[in-house]
Design a protein around this motif. Structure first.
Motif, PDB file in Angstrom:
ATOM      1  N   SER A  50      36.930-114.239 -25.538  1.00 41.52           N
ATOM      2  CA  SER A  50      35.499-114.163 -25.801  1.00 41.52           C
ATOM      3  C   SER A  50      34.994-112.784 -25.391  1.00 41.52           C
ATOM      4  O   SER A  50      35.285-112.328 -24.276  1.00 41.52           O
ATOM      5  N   GLN A  51      34.288-112.136 -26.303  1.00 40.34           N
ATOM      6  CA  GLN A  51      33.725-110.809 -26.036  1.00 40.34           C
ATOM      7  C   GLN A  51      34.802-109.834 -25.555  1.00 40.34           C
ATOM      8  O   GLN A  51      34.596-109.049 -24.626  1.00 40.34           O
ATOM      9  N   GLY A  52      35.958-109.914 -26.182  1.00 35.89           N
ATOM     10  CA  GLY A  52      37.034-108.978 -25.878  1.00 35.89           C
ATOM     11  C   GLY A  52      37.815-109.270 -24.623  1.00 35.89           C
ATOM     12  O   GLY A  52      38.692-108.487 -24.240  1.00 35.89           O
ATOM     13  N   ARG A  53      37.534-110.370 -23.958  1.00 35.25           N
ATOM     14  CA  ARG A  53      38.241-110.732 -22.726  1.00 35.25           C
ATOM     15  C   ARG A  53      38.817-112.136 -22.836  1.00 35.25           C
ATOM     16  O   ARG A  53      38.344-112.969 -23.625  1.00 35.25           O
ATOM     17  N   GLU A  54      39.844-112.402 -22.028  1.00 39.40           N
ATOM     18  CA  GLU A  54      40.414-113.735 -21.969  1.00 39.40           C
ATOM     19  C   GLU A  54      39.861-114.465 -20.745  1.00 39.40           C
ATOM     20  O   GLU A  54      39.887-113.940 -19.635  1.00 39.40           O
ATOM     21  N   PHE A  55      39.346-115.674 -20.986  1.00 45.35           N
ATOM     22  CA  PHE A  55      38.770-116.469 -19.904  1.00 45.35           C
ATOM     23  C   PHE A  55      39.555-117.771 -19.752  1.00 45.35           C
ATOM     24  O   PHE A  55      39.905-118.423 -20.738  1.00 45.35           O
ATOM     25  N   GLY A  97      33.951-117.208 -15.016  1.00 50.85           N
ATOM     26  CA  GLY A  97      33.509-115.827 -14.945  1.00 50.85           C
ATOM     27  C   GLY A  97      32.856-115.296 -16.204  1.00 50.85           C
ATOM     28  O   GLY A  97      32.556-114.095 -16.286  1.00 50.85           O
ATOM     29  N   ALA A  98      32.615-116.141 -17.195  1.00 53.22           N
ATOM     30  CA  ALA A  98      32.020-115.684 -18.452  1.00 53.22           C
ATOM     31  C   ALA A  98      30.518-115.488 -18.302  1.00 53.22           C
ATOM     32  O   ALA A  98      29.858-116.194 -17.525  1.00 53.22           O
ATOM     33  N   PRO A  99      29.922-114.559 -19.052  1.00 55.64           N
ATOM     34  CA  PRO A  99      28.465-114.385 -19.025  1.00 55.64           C
ATOM     35  C   PRO A  99      27.789-115.578 -19.699  1.00 55.64           C
ATOM     36  O   PRO A  99      28.440-116.369 -20.398  1.00 55.64           O
ATOM     37  N   GLU A 100      26.496-115.697 -19.501  1.00 54.75           N
ATOM     38  CA  GLU A 100      25.759-116.818 -20.089  1.00 54.75           C
ATOM     39  C   GLU A 100      25.781-116.738 -21.605  1.00 54.75           C
ATOM     40  O   GLU A 100      25.570-115.675 -22.196  1.00 54.75           O
ATOM     41  N   GLN A 101      26.069-117.865 -22.243  1.00 48.96           N
ATOM     42  CA  GLN A 101      26.095-117.963 -23.697  1.00 48.96           C
ATOM     43  C   GLN A 101      25.360-119.231 -24.128  1.00 48.96           C
ATOM     44  O   GLN A 101      25.134-120.135 -23.317  1.00 48.96           O
ATOM     45  N   PRO A 102      24.955-119.330 -25.406  1.00 50.97           N
ATOM     46  CA  PRO A 102      24.251-120.526 -25.872  1.00 50.97           C
ATOM     47  C   PRO A 102      25.047-121.795 -25.597  1.00 50.97           C
ATOM     48  O   PRO A 102      26.249-121.853 -25.852  1.00 50.97           O
ATOM     49  N   ARG A 103      24.371-122.797 -25.068  1.00 50.82           N
ATOM     50  CA  ARG A 103      25.019-124.078 -24.758  1.00 50.82           C
ATOM     51  C   ARG A 103      24.986-124.979 -25.990  1.00 50.82           C
ATOM     52  O   ARG A 103      23.933-125.178 -26.587  1.00 50.82           O
ATOM     53  N   VAL A 104      26.151-125.527 -26.325  1.00 46.45           N
ATOM     54  CA  VAL A 104      26.273-126.378 -27.512  1.00 46.45           C
ATOM     55  C   VAL A 104      26.856-127.724 -27.111  1.00 46.45           C
ATOM     56  O   VAL A 104      27.907-127.779 -26.461  1.00 46.45           O
ATOM     57  N   LEU A 105      26.188-128.798 -27.498  1.00 43.88           N
ATOM     58  CA  LEU A 105      26.734-130.148 -27.327  1.00 43.88           C
ATOM     59  C   LEU A 105      27.372-130.558 -28.650  1.00 43.88           C
ATOM     60  O   LEU A 105      26.693-130.746 -29.652  1.00 43.88           O
ATOM     61  N   GLN A 131      34.581-119.226 -28.496  1.00 46.58           N
ATOM     62  CA  GLN A 131      34.580-117.768 -28.589  1.00 46.58           C
ATOM     63  C   GLN A 131      33.204-117.179 -28.265  1.00 46.58           C
ATOM     64  O   GLN A 131      33.110-116.098 -27.698  1.00 46.58           O
ATOM     65  N   ASP A 132      32.152-117.929 -28.620  1.00 51.18           N
ATOM     66  CA  ASP A 132      30.800-117.380 -28.500  1.00 51.18           C
ATOM     67  C   ASP A 132      29.807-118.321 -27.835  1.00 51.18           C
ATOM     68  O   ASP A 132      28.608-118.018 -27.809  1.00 51.18           O
ATOM     69  N   HIS A 133      30.275-119.467 -27.315  1.00 51.62           N
ATOM     70  CA  HIS A 133      29.343-120.465 -26.803  1.00 51.62           C
ATOM     71  C   HIS A 133      29.867-121.130 -25.530  1.00 51.62           C
ATOM     72  O   HIS A 133      31.061-121.107 -25.240  1.00 51.62           O
ATOM     73  N   ASP A 134      28.944-121.752 -24.816  1.00 48.88           N
ATOM     74  CA  ASP A 134      29.246-122.604 -23.673  1.00 48.88           C
ATOM     75  C   ASP A 134      29.298-124.027 -24.225  1.00 48.88           C
ATOM     76  O   ASP A 134      28.261-124.601 -24.570  1.00 48.88           O
ATOM     77  N   VAL A 135      30.502-124.594 -24.350  1.00 48.93           N
ATOM     78  CA  VAL A 135      30.701-125.812 -25.133  1.00 48.93           C
ATOM     79  C   VAL A 135      30.812-127.062 -24.258  1.00 48.93           C
ATOM     80  O   VAL A 135      31.564-127.092 -23.281  1.00 48.93           O
ATOM     81  N   TYR A 136      30.071-128.086 -24.666  1.00 51.27           N
ATOM     82  CA  TYR A 136      30.138-129.427 -24.079  1.00 51.27           C
ATOM     83  C   TYR A 136      30.525-130.390 -25.207  1.00 51.27           C
ATOM     84  O   TYR A 136      30.233-130.130 -26.367  1.00 51.27           O
ATOM     85  N   ILE A 137      31.133-131.521 -24.853  1.00 52.73           N
ATOM     86  CA  ILE A 137      31.488-132.501 -25.877  1.00 52.73           C
ATOM     87  C   ILE A 137      31.270-133.910 -25.367  1.00 52.73           C
ATOM     88  O   ILE A 137      31.317-134.173 -24.156  1.00 52.73           O
ATOM     89  N   ASP A 196      25.784-117.883 -36.348  1.00 50.56           N
ATOM     90  CA  ASP A 196      24.595-117.063 -36.581  1.00 50.56           C
ATOM     91  C   ASP A 196      23.318-117.879 -36.398  1.00 50.56           C
ATOM     92  O   ASP A 196      22.336-117.400 -35.808  1.00 50.56           O
ATOM     93  N   LEU A 197      23.320-119.133 -36.897  1.00 50.52           N
ATOM     94  CA  LEU A 197      22.135-119.983 -36.736  1.00 50.52           C
ATOM     95  C   LEU A 197      21.849-120.216 -35.256  1.00 50.52           C
ATOM     96  O   LEU A 197      20.702-120.105 -34.790  1.00 50.52           O
ATOM     97  N   ILE A 198      22.897-120.545 -34.499  1.00 49.31           N
ATOM     98  CA  ILE A 198      22.724-120.838 -33.065  1.00 49.31           C
ATOM     99  C   ILE A 198      22.201-119.624 -32.331  1.00 49.31           C
ATOM    100  O   ILE A 198      21.252-119.712 -31.539  1.00 49.31           O
ATOM    101  N   HIS A 199      22.774-118.466 -32.583  1.00 49.40           N
ATOM    102  CA  HIS A 199      22.373-117.263 -31.851  1.00 49.40           C
ATOM    103  C   HIS A 199      20.989-116.768 -32.272  1.00 49.40           C
ATOM    104  O   HIS A 199      20.258-116.229 -31.447  1.00 49.40           O
ATOM    105  N   GLN A 200      20.622-117.003 -33.526  1.00 44.25           N
ATOM    106  CA  GLN A 200      19.282-116.599 -33.969  1.00 44.25           C
ATOM    107  C   GLN A 200      18.200-117.457 -33.334  1.00 44.25           C
ATOM    108  O   GLN A 200      17.066-116.993 -33.160  1.00 44.25           O
ATOM    109  N   THR A 201      18.527-118.701 -32.999  1.00 43.58           N
ATOM    110  CA  THR A 201      17.535-119.597 -32.410  1.00 43.58           C
ATOM    111  C   THR A 201      17.693-119.761 -30.906  1.00 43.58           C
ATOM    112  O   THR A 201      17.025-120.591 -30.292  1.00 43.58           O
ATOM    113  N   ALA A 202      18.602-118.988 -30.320  1.00 44.78           N
ATOM    114  CA  ALA A 202      18.892-119.120 -28.889  1.00 44.78           C
ATOM    115  C   ALA A 202      17.865-118.379 -28.028  1.00 44.78           C
ATOM    116  O   ALA A 202      17.821-118.577 -26.814  1.00 44.78           O
ATOM    117  N   VAL A 203      17.044-117.535 -28.631  1.00 40.81           N
ATOM    118  CA  VAL A 203      16.090-116.747 -27.843  1.00 40.81           C
ATOM    119  C   VAL A 203      14.705-117.381 -27.906  1.00 40.81           C
ATOM    120  O   VAL A 203      14.383-118.148 -28.786  1.00 40.81           O
TER     121      VAL A 203
END
Length: 416
Positions: free
Chosen positions: A79-84, A106-114, A136-142, A409-416
């Motif tokens: 994620s973001q060029g690093r391995e977590f 250690g990852a930075p804050e990212q949009p949370r997705v259920l 890759q781009d989100h904080d994922v919950y299931i 793109d939809l998630i990140h556009q509405t995350a702010v």
């Protein structure tokens, strides 16, 4: 009686499958690694005969159902060029399901997705590829649903209302600003939960709602699955497909729609394809092409891990979603409250369908767009993915390369 007979058969076959597995492992060690070859070492180990026995034992051992959730097996992600490193974290647990987070150390804050997994005879691990891509781009919950046959009867029933309530509770626990994404069957519950939270002015109503290959309106382009659901009265499904968990299991006495019955229905829809897959796997193992056989083996390990559905949830889903179409008709209720999708105003909506989907046809999911009349046009998105069937909507290369970027793109556009 059917469930008891099934358990008796499973118990009787277990030592034979274990013996086949043991013999296969022994032959694996004796035979040379790699493809079959004409060599002294191979002939000394039994040659073509040993490889044929190995292949038969391998297939026989794998033709067994399991009833425990496989591991997600996601150790790390880039994620973001690093391995977590990924740590599975139980955020909230009820008798019927767990809110599971894939925390990136250690990852930075990212949009949370259920991510809402289906309760349809398999475990949430069926969405492993979906999770790995989202990470890759989100904080994922299931929603990690439990096998109903393992839930003691003292915990009561679990119906469609309870499923929807779990989504509301999980989103509440995650807090404001989360995003909701549902795959297949739970699209109805996800849309209902979002609408109910909007009707209530809930602070944790999701920023975006992505519905993928879900039966919002099964009256549109009905498939063989839809026609089967309407071919019999609901009483027939209850009398013929609902069974009682045997006394030897933790959920003894609970009424369920058994996972092995659901799997049988799935397999019968494409029986020739599954038979061919096992024949091909046997031939590859017999030829020593184990790497080529591995994808098929991995798929069926997941596919044959089955979970029972609570009878109440199964019957209400068949009745309200597939037979009477309560949500698109505007009569679906939750705890005596009518679900009103037109109340959704603060949540962006995306619907995704597969061109070749023979389970949830094109038109059934996009129907949500017509129900959510108050969502602003700039917050609406619909995508039909060419060249994919049902599973290709949320797994595989088309999902990763063509569908996921749109969802991200939809998630990140509405995350702010």
């Amino acid at each position: 009686m059917l469930y008891a007979a099934y358990e008796t058969h499973q118990t009787a076959m277990a030592p034979w499958r274990a013996a086949a597995r043991s013999l296969a492992d022994t032959l694996h060690r004796l035979l040379p690694q790699g493809p079959a070859q004409f060599s002294i070492e191979e002939l000394m180990a039994g040659g073509a005969v040993a490889r044929s026995v190995l292949a038969s034992c391998e297939v026989f051992a794998r033709l067994a159902l399991t009833h425990h959730r496989p591991a997600f097996g996601i150790a790390s992600v880039f994620s973001q060029g690093r391995e977590f490193e990924i740590v599975e974290e139980q955020v909230m647990r009820t008798p019927f399901g767990t809110l599971l987070r894939f925390r990136k150390e250690g990852a930075p804050e990212q949009p949370r997705v259920l991510l809402v997994a289906p309760m349809s005879g398999h475990f949430a691990t069926l969405l492993r590829d979906t999770i790995r891509t989202l990470l890759q781009d989100h904080d994922v919950y299931i929603t990690d649903w439990h096998n109903a046959r393992d839930v003691p009867l003292k915990h009561g029933v679990f119906g469609l209302d309870d499923y929807t309530e779990h989504l509301i509770q999980f989103l509440s626990r995650m807090g404001p600003g989360a995003h909701l994404m549902a795959i297949c069957q739970p699209c109805v519950a996800a849309l209902s939960a979002t609408a109910l939270m909007a009707q209530d002015g809930h602070p944790a109503q999701p920023r975006s709602l992505t519905l993928m290959a879900g039966p919002i309106d099964c009256r549109v382009n009905p498939t063989a699955v839809n026609e089967l659901a309407t071919s019999k009265p609901l009483s027939w499904f209850e009398q013929n497909l609902v069974h009682t968990v045997p006394w030897t299991l933790r959920g003894a006495g609970r009424r369920v729609y058994p996972g092995f019955v659901q799997l049988s229905a799935f397999v019968s829809m494409n029986e020739a394809r599954h038979r061919q897959a096992f024949q091909d796997m046997r031939q590859r193992v017999a030829a020593g092409l184990h790497d080529e056989a591995k994808p098929t083996q991995t798929f069926y390990e997941e596919y044959f891990a089955v979970a029972d559905l609570p009878a109440e949830f199964y019957l209400e889903t068949v009745g309200k979603v597939f037979q009477t179409h309560d949500l698109p008709r505007g009569v679906l209720s939750w705890r005596d409250t009518v679900v009103d999708p037109s109340a959704i105003r603060r949540t962006a909506l995306m619907t995704v369908e597969g061109e070749r989907d023979d389970i949830c046809a094109v038109g059934q999911t996009v129907a949500a767009q017509d129900l959510c009349t108050a969502v602003r046009p700039c917050w609406r998105n619909h995508h039909v993915q060419t060249g994919v069937g049902h599973y290709g909507v949320f797994s595989g290369k088309r999902w990763q390369r063509e569908i996921y970027p749109r969802v991200r793109d939809l998630i990140h556009q509405t995350a702010v």
